[in-house]
Scaffold this active site. Structure first.
Site, PDB file in Angstrom:
ATOM      1  N   ARG A   1       0.887  -1.254  -0.042  1.00 22.89           N
ATOM      2  CA  ARG A   1       0.057  -0.153  -0.001  1.00 22.89           C
ATOM      3  C   ARG A   1       0.902   1.183  -0.101  1.00 22.89           C
ATOM      4  O   ARG A   1       1.749   1.460   1.006  1.00 22.89           O
ATOM      5  CB  ARG A   1      -0.796  -0.050   1.062  1.00 22.89           C
ATOM      6  CG  ARG A   1      -1.386   1.294   1.736  1.00 22.89           C
ATOM      7  CD  ARG A   1      -2.486   1.246   2.658  1.00 22.89           C
ATOM      8  NE  ARG A   1      -2.351   0.394   4.058  1.00 22.89           N
ATOM      9  CZ  ARG A   1      -1.558   1.231   4.887  1.00 22.89           C
ATOM     10  NH1 ARG A   1      -1.123   2.418   4.821  1.00 22.89           N
ATOM     11  NH2 ARG A   1      -1.392   0.633   6.167  1.00 22.89           N
TER      12      ARG A   1
ATOM     13  N   HIS B   1      -3.290   4.175   5.432  1.00 19.30           N
ATOM     14  CA  HIS B   1      -4.330   3.600   5.215  1.00 19.30           C
ATOM     15  C   HIS B   1      -5.688   3.785   4.754  1.00 19.30           C
ATOM     16  O   HIS B   1      -6.541   3.626   3.919  1.00 19.30           O
ATOM     17  CB  HIS B   1      -4.457   2.981   7.010  1.00 19.30           C
ATOM     18  CG  HIS B   1      -5.903   2.365   6.922  1.00 19.30           C
ATOM     19  ND1 HIS B   1      -6.061   0.800   6.322  1.00 19.30           N
ATOM     20  CD2 HIS B   1      -6.892   2.604   7.544  1.00 19.30           C
ATOM     21  CE1 HIS B   1      -7.158   0.434   7.004  1.00 19.30           C
ATOM     22  NE2 HIS B   1      -7.882   1.344   7.299  1.00 19.30           N
TER      23      HIS B   1
ATOM     24  N   TYR C   1       4.142   4.806  11.821  1.00 15.63           N
ATOM     25  CA  TYR C   1       4.610   3.495  11.905  1.00 15.63           C
ATOM     26  C   TYR C   1       5.283   2.742  10.583  1.00 15.63           C
ATOM     27  O   TYR C   1       5.908   1.560  10.919  1.00 15.63           O
ATOM     28  CB  TYR C   1       3.500   2.644  12.103  1.00 15.63           C
ATOM     29  CG  TYR C   1       2.416   2.556  10.959  1.00 15.63           C
ATOM     30  CD1 TYR C   1       2.511   1.881   9.806  1.00 15.63           C
ATOM     31  CD2 TYR C   1       1.170   3.701  11.032  1.00 15.63           C
ATOM     32  CE1 TYR C   1       1.532   2.169   8.541  1.00 15.63           C
ATOM     33  CE2 TYR C   1       0.541   3.923   9.864  1.00 15.63           C
ATOM     34  CZ  TYR C   1       0.546   3.306   8.666  1.00 15.63           C
ATOM     35  OH  TYR C   1      -0.374   3.275   7.823  1.00 15.63           O
TER      36      TYR C   1
HETATM   37  C1  LIG Z   1     -14.198  -6.876  12.630  1.00 17.33           C
HETATM   38  C2  LIG Z   1     -13.256  -5.412  12.499  1.00 17.33           C
HETATM   39  N1  LIG Z   1     -12.268  -5.295  13.147  1.00 17.33           N
HETATM   40  C3  LIG Z   1     -11.441  -4.070  13.124  1.00 17.33           C
HETATM   41  C4  LIG Z   1     -11.745  -3.255  12.316  1.00 17.33           C
HETATM   42  C5  LIG Z   1     -10.993  -1.907  12.144  1.00 17.33           C
HETATM   43  N2  LIG Z   1     -10.100  -1.914  10.987  1.00 17.33           N
HETATM   44  C6  LIG Z   1     -10.473  -1.295   9.875  1.00 17.33           C
HETATM   45  S1  LIG Z   1      -9.247  -1.734   8.449  1.00 17.33           S
HETATM   46  C7  LIG Z   1      -8.417  -2.733   9.356  1.00 17.33           C
HETATM   47  C8  LIG Z   1      -7.057  -3.146   9.203  1.00 17.33           C
HETATM   48  C9  LIG Z   1      -7.256  -4.079   7.957  1.00 17.33           C
HETATM   49  O1  LIG Z   1      -6.246  -4.643   7.573  1.00 17.33           O
HETATM   50  P1  LIG Z   1      -5.960  -5.612   6.088  1.00 17.33           P
HETATM   51  O2  LIG Z   1      -6.887  -6.578   6.192  1.00 17.33           O
HETATM   52  O3  LIG Z   1      -4.696  -5.917   5.832  1.00 17.33           O
HETATM   53  O4  LIG Z   1      -6.380  -4.676   5.183  1.00 17.33           O
HETATM   54  P2  LIG Z   1      -6.012  -3.299   4.290  1.00 17.33           P
HETATM   55  O5  LIG Z   1      -6.571  -2.241   5.281  1.00 17.33           O
HETATM   56  O6  LIG Z   1      -4.438  -3.316   4.410  1.00 17.33           O
HETATM   57  O7  LIG Z   1      -6.456  -3.266   2.774  1.00 17.33           O
HETATM   58  C10 LIG Z   1      -8.959  -2.790  10.837  1.00 17.33           C
HETATM   59  C11 LIG Z   1      -8.039  -3.436  11.918  1.00 17.33           C
HETATM   60  C12 LIG Z   1     -12.882  -3.716  11.161  1.00 17.33           C
HETATM   61  N3  LIG Z   1     -13.012  -2.679  10.327  1.00 17.33           N
HETATM   62  N4  LIG Z   1     -13.702  -4.760  11.398  1.00 17.33           N
END
Ligand SMILES: Cc1ncc(C[n+]2csc(CCOP(=O)(O)OP(=O)(O)O)c2C)c(N)n1
Ligand SMILES: [Mg+2]
Length: 388
Positions: free
Chosen positions: A282, A286, A295
């Site tokens: 990425r 975020h 980070y």
């Molecule tokens: C069940 C749940 N727990 C926590 C979150 C908060 N949250 C939103 S995005 C994220 C990170 C997800 O990372 P990843 O799966 O690697 O996807 P990326 O954002 O990198 O595409 C988190 C912890 C959420 N949306 N849903």
């Protein structure tokens, strides 16, 4: 009497049991290759062709290039819209264009996509109206497009829930005798969620035609992959469920498409689900609301610029003589026009009826919903009276 090692050694050849040939390792066919599949070097030079992953037709690769360029321009525009207050939030997919576009290109129009919040680019690449794609992120409505008409589920913010939905839909389709495939996008962090495991297990047991595409972009917000899992590759998570898996260089568009096409063909042939881990990165925070300097180092981000998927595909297509300056300029112009039209349309204020919030929650509203709806209606009416 106990048998000592000496006694065993002294036993005559006639009394020794014949060694039975080892049974084939049932996990061998499920495990990903040790190295991610790669068909192009980072500078776009073609690697030796592979029998297991034939290169997609050149016309498809040109189309992939076009959709990736337009997709990136859309992504840049959407980030700019957050800065102008036109969008509430936007999670950029810059750097992940090969996965986003490759995923939808590998599908038929009749197949289904199950996206996360990060897949706006995949959805526009699928041909969905960009304003409809941004409706959720604008805060207007849960989903701006018609999932049934577009065969695209609403973008999921709760992590991994789409994995279960994809398994259910795919199973339903195959149960009714259709050869639909469902593609579920998922992030690296979300593979730690229970729903990912439940979805893939269900799909494996019931041979549901689902392809799970993990975009390992190295972070779950601020959590790096090293704090997320001890697995040697996220693709190894398939073997425990009996699901064949593969890992691919997610910034190599040719390899991404080749691996996806094989996985989709596997699912369509009724052989059950498939798991792909695409190694990517990425490039942006975020979301626009995230401070990535907390980070990760700028050097790390810079290092990934050299692996840019669009530059890689462009260099390859130019070297093959199937893309020239005029074609590149035409695509760039198309991308600019796309962004300009989006800006114009996002300037228009949508009319949103607050009461529509209560529609479609359940087929039959619960008494609580009816009560809440009435409360909101009364408050809106009182406001209007106050204004008059
Ligand atoms: C069940 C749940 N727990 C926590 C979150 C908060 N949250 C939103 S995005 C994220 C990170 C997800 O990372 P990843 O799966 O690697 O996807 P990326 O954002 O990198 O595409 C988190 C912890 C959420 N949306 N849903
Ligand atoms: Mg991630």
């Amino acid at each position: 009497m106990t048998t000592t090692p000496q006694a065993v050694r002294r036993a005559s050849p006639r009394t020794r049991r014949k060694a039975t040939p080892a049974a084939p390792d049932p996990s061998a066919a499920l495990l990903p290759q040790r190295e991610p599949v790669r068909l192009l070097d980072p500078d776009g030079t073609a690697l030796p062709p592979r029998e297991d992953y034939p290169e997609p037709p050149v016309e498809t690769l040109r189309e992939m290039y076009r959709r990736m360029v337009v997709g990136r321009r859309f992504d840049v525009q959407a980030t700019a819209l957050t800065k102008q207050g036109r969008l509430a939030v936007y999670p950029s997919a810059r750097g992940q264009e090969a996965c986003q576009v490759g995923g939808v290109l590998a599908l038929r129009d009749t197949d289904w996509v199950f996206p996360t919040y990060r897949e706006s680019m995949a959805l526009t690449a699928r041909g969905i109206d960009p304003v409809e794609v941004l409706t959720l992120l604008r805060g207007d409505w849960h989903c701006g497009y018609d999932p049934a008409a577009t065969r695209t589920a609403p973008q999921c913010t709760p992590l991994a829930t789409q994995c279960v939905h994809a398994a259910g839909l795919a199973y339903g389709e195959s149960y009714q005798g259709r050869d639909t495939v469902a593609l579920a996008f998922i992030g690296d962090g979300a593979t730690s969620e229970g729903d990912f495991h439940e979805g893939i297990n269900f799909a494996a047991v019931f041979k549901a035609p689902v392809v799970y595409l993990v975009q390992n972009n190295k972070y779950a917000i601020s959590v790096p992959l090293s704090r997320q899992t001890a697995a040697p590759s996220l693709a190894y998570k398939g073997v425990g469920y009996g699901v064949p898996s593969e890992q691919v260089d997610g910034n190599d568009p040719v390899a991404v498409l080749a691996v996806l096409e094989r996985a989709v063909a596997h699912a369509r042939a009724g052989k059950g689900p498939y798991l792909i881990e695409a190694h990517t990165y990425r490039m942006e925070p975020h979301t626009n609301a995230d401070d990535q300097t907390r980070y990760r180092d700028a050097d790390e981000v810079e290092a990934w610029r050299d692996r840019d998927p669009i530059a890689r595909l462009e260099a390859y297509l130019r070297a093959r003589g199937v893309l020239d300056d005029a074609a590149v300029a035409a695509v760039a112009e198309e991308a600019e026009a796309y962004a300009a039209a989006l800006r114009r349309r996002m300037d228009e204020r949508p009319t949103v009826d607050p009461l529509s919030l209560f529609d479609h929650v359940y087929a039959e509203p619960t008494p609580q919903l009816v009560e809440q709806r009435e409360q909101v209606r009364a408050e809106l009416a009182a406001d209007q009276e106050g204004d008059a």
